[in-house]
Scaffold this motif. Structure first.
Motif, short mmCIF file in Angstrom:
data_model
loop_
_atom_site.label_atom_id
_atom_site.label_comp_id
_atom_site.label_asym_id
_atom_site.label_seq_id
_atom_site.Cartn_x
_atom_site.Cartn_y
_atom_site.Cartn_z
N GLY A 1 0.82 -1.21 0.00
CA GLY A 1 0.00 0.00 0.00
C GLY A 1 0.85 1.25 0.00
N PHE A 2 0.32 2.31 0.63
CA PHE A 2 1.03 3.59 0.73
C PHE A 2 1.16 3.96 2.21
CE2 PHE A 2 -1.45 4.71 -3.34
CZ PHE A 2 -0.57 4.00 -4.13
N ILE A 3 1.97 4.96 2.47
CA ILE A 3 2.15 5.45 3.84
C ILE A 3 0.81 5.91 4.41
CG2 ILE A 3 2.70 7.82 3.20
CD1 ILE A 3 4.90 7.66 5.42
N ASN A 4 0.63 5.71 5.72
CA ASN A 4 -0.58 6.13 6.41
C ASN A 4 -0.18 6.85 7.68
OD1 ASN A 4 -2.97 6.43 7.78
ND2 ASN A 4 -3.64 4.33 7.50
N GLY A 5 -0.33 8.15 7.69
CA GLY A 5 0.04 8.96 8.85
C GLY A 5 -0.76 8.68 10.10
N ASN A 6 -1.92 8.04 9.96
CA ASN A 6 -2.74 7.67 11.12
C ASN A 6 -2.01 6.71 12.04
OD1 ASN A 6 -5.16 9.10 10.73
ND2 ASN A 6 -5.84 7.62 9.21
N GLU A 7 -1.04 5.99 11.50
CA GLU A 7 -0.35 4.97 12.29
C GLU A 7 0.71 5.55 13.21
OE1 GLU A 7 0.95 2.26 9.25
OE2 GLU A 7 -1.11 1.67 8.78
N GLY A 8 1.01 6.84 13.11
CA GLY A 8 1.97 7.48 14.00
C GLY A 8 3.41 7.10 13.71
N PHE A 9 4.29 7.37 14.66
CA PHE A 9 5.72 7.13 14.48
C PHE A 9 5.98 5.65 14.27
CE2 PHE A 9 10.06 6.53 16.35
CZ PHE A 9 10.75 7.14 15.31
N ASP A 10 6.80 5.35 13.27
CA ASP A 10 7.04 3.95 12.88
C ASP A 10 8.34 3.37 13.43
OD1 ASP A 10 9.00 5.18 11.35
OD2 ASP A 10 8.06 4.73 9.43
N ASN A 11 9.01 4.08 14.34
CA ASN A 11 10.29 3.63 14.90
C ASN A 11 11.33 3.34 13.83
OD1 ASN A 11 9.71 3.67 17.77
ND2 ASN A 11 8.30 2.00 17.34
N GLY A 12 11.22 4.06 12.71
CA GLY A 12 12.18 3.89 11.61
C GLY A 12 11.88 2.71 10.72
N ILE A 13 10.83 1.96 11.01
CA ILE A 13 10.50 0.78 10.21
C ILE A 13 9.45 1.17 9.18
CG2 ILE A 13 9.61 -1.58 10.23
CD1 ILE A 13 10.45 -1.63 13.25
N ASP A 14 9.90 1.33 7.94
CA ASP A 14 8.98 1.73 6.88
C ASP A 14 8.26 0.53 6.28
OD1 ASP A 14 9.75 4.36 7.25
OD2 ASP A 14 11.29 4.28 5.70
N ILE A 15 8.96 -0.61 6.19
CA ILE A 15 8.38 -1.81 5.60
C ILE A 15 8.88 -3.03 6.37
CG2 ILE A 15 8.25 -3.26 3.51
CD1 ILE A 15 8.89 -0.72 1.90
N LEU A 16 7.99 -3.95 6.63
CA LEU A 16 8.37 -5.28 7.12
C LEU A 16 8.24 -6.23 5.95
CD1 LEU A 16 6.52 -5.42 10.55
CD2 LEU A 16 8.99 -5.32 10.18
N TYR A 17 9.32 -6.93 5.62
CA TYR A 17 9.31 -7.84 4.49
C TYR A 17 10.21 -9.03 4.79
CZ TYR A 17 9.48 -9.53 -0.30
OH TYR A 17 9.39 -10.30 -1.42
N ASN A 18 9.66 -10.23 4.76
CA ASN A 18 10.42 -11.45 5.05
C ASN A 18 11.22 -11.31 6.36
OD1 ASN A 18 9.49 -12.80 2.82
ND2 ASN A 18 11.27 -12.37 1.58
#
Length: 102
Positions: free
Chosen positions: A53-70
């Protein structure tokens, strides 16, 4: 080298997200709105590539993790340029982010 285009859909989504949310939440080096837009566009392009998908600002700070993959924690890095990426270009990693688990 792979060149990914920024679609109008991604661009419009990111502009709308930036109107609603502040993506600069570090204690320093938060970037201008233009720099934040570059970052969330880059992140959204890569997320889309991985069908995330795309970024969603509703989710708040991501701790530097933009994508989880494998089971990998990925932090997408971007830098504004006026040309396509070249092999000799560098992309800076800020020391203040080295505590993150990506």
């Amino acid at each position: 080298m792979v060149i990914l285009k920024v679609t109008d859909l991604i661009l419009q989504h990111c502009k709308q997200q930036l109107e609603k949310f502040n993506f600069g939440k570090r204690y320093t080096a938060n970037g201008t709105k233009a720099q934040q837009l570059t970052g969330i566009i880059g992140q959204s392009v890569v997320m889309n590539l991985f069908n995330k998908g795309f970024i969603n600002g509703n989710e708040g700070f991501d701790n530097g993790i933009d994508i989880l993959y494998n089971n990998l924690k990925i932090d997408v890095k971007t830098m504004g340029r006026t040309t396509d990426v070249r092999a000799n270009y560098t992309n800076n990693f800020l020391k203040l982010q080295d505590y993150l688990t990506t």
